[in-house]
Design a protein around this motif. Structure first.
Motif, PDB file in Angstrom:
ATOM      1  N   ARG A   3      10.416  18.665  24.287  1.00 19.09           N
ATOM      2  CA  ARG A   3      10.378  18.129  25.470  1.00 19.09           C
ATOM      3  C   ARG A   3       9.002  18.503  26.329  1.00 19.09           C
ATOM      4  O   ARG A   3       8.518  18.238  27.407  1.00 19.09           O
ATOM      5  N   GLN A   4       8.346  19.245  25.401  1.00 21.75           N
ATOM      6  CA  GLN A   4       6.926  19.697  25.984  1.00 21.75           C
ATOM      7  C   GLN A   4       5.970  19.307  25.120  1.00 21.75           C
ATOM      8  O   GLN A   4       5.852  19.139  23.721  1.00 21.75           O
ATOM      9  N   ARG A   5       4.820  18.999  25.810  1.00 22.70           N
ATOM     10  CA  ARG A   5       3.347  18.372  25.037  1.00 22.70           C
ATOM     11  C   ARG A   5       2.728  19.834  24.651  1.00 22.70           C
ATOM     12  O   ARG A   5       2.687  20.664  25.528  1.00 22.70           O
ATOM     13  N   TRP A   6       2.299  19.886  23.485  1.00 22.93           N
ATOM     14  CA  TRP A   6       1.438  20.891  23.048  1.00 22.93           C
ATOM     15  C   TRP A   6      -0.190  20.559  23.093  1.00 22.93           C
ATOM     16  O   TRP A   6      -0.405  19.689  22.299  1.00 22.93           O
ATOM     17  N   GLU A  11      -0.492  26.539  19.295  1.00 18.29           N
ATOM     18  CA  GLU A  11       0.454  26.644  20.610  1.00 18.29           C
ATOM     19  C   GLU A  11       1.783  26.401  20.211  1.00 18.29           C
ATOM     20  O   GLU A  11       2.794  27.112  20.398  1.00 18.29           O
ATOM     21  N   LEU A  12       2.091  25.253  19.366  1.00 19.25           N
ATOM     22  CA  LEU A  12       3.514  24.978  18.956  1.00 19.25           C
ATOM     23  C   LEU A  12       3.932  25.999  17.884  1.00 19.25           C
ATOM     24  O   LEU A  12       5.273  26.519  17.910  1.00 19.25           O
ATOM     25  N   ALA A  13       3.140  26.481  16.965  1.00 16.18           N
ATOM     26  CA  ALA A  13       3.496  27.265  16.101  1.00 16.18           C
ATOM     27  C   ALA A  13       3.848  28.846  16.572  1.00 16.18           C
ATOM     28  O   ALA A  13       4.792  29.381  16.094  1.00 16.18           O
ATOM     29  N   ASP A  14       3.141  29.268  17.580  1.00 17.95           N
ATOM     30  CA  ASP A  14       3.366  30.325  18.253  1.00 17.95           C
ATOM     31  C   ASP A  14       4.794  30.177  18.991  1.00 17.95           C
ATOM     32  O   ASP A  14       5.545  31.222  19.143  1.00 17.95           O
ATOM     33  N   ALA A  15       4.946  29.073  19.477  1.00 26.01           N
ATOM     34  CA  ALA A  15       6.467  28.833  20.301  1.00 26.01           C
ATOM     35  C   ALA A  15       7.472  29.002  19.495  1.00 26.01           C
ATOM     36  O   ALA A  15       8.648  29.612  19.700  1.00 26.01           O
ATOM     37  N   ILE A  16       7.324  28.476  18.177  1.00 26.16           N
ATOM     38  CA  ILE A  16       8.359  28.331  17.216  1.00 26.16           C
ATOM     39  C   ILE A  16       8.534  29.845  16.640  1.00 26.16           C
ATOM     40  O   ILE A  16       9.507  30.131  16.584  1.00 26.16           O
TER      41      ILE A  16
END
Length: 50
Positions: A3-6, A11-16
């Motif tokens: 639901r968020q734009r990266w 940034e996505l890899a860090d969130a995962i």
């Protein structure tokens, strides 16, 4: 996370990574721990003070 734009892949890899290490691995049950989560296992283990 969908639901968020990266802005960048990192940034996505860090969130995962944060999700995996901070929430999922601490909450899921492990067969090696008698089907307890690591948090539950540590809570029932006797404390060993040095």
């Amino acid at each position: 996370m969908d639901r968020q734009r990266w802005c960048a892949r990192i940034e996505l890899a860090d969130a995962i990574f944060d999700y995996q290490e901070i929430w999922h691995n601490r909450q899921r049950r492990h067969s090696a721990l008698g089907m307890l989560s690591p948090v539950q296992f540590e809570a029932q283990a006797p404390s060993t003070a040095a």
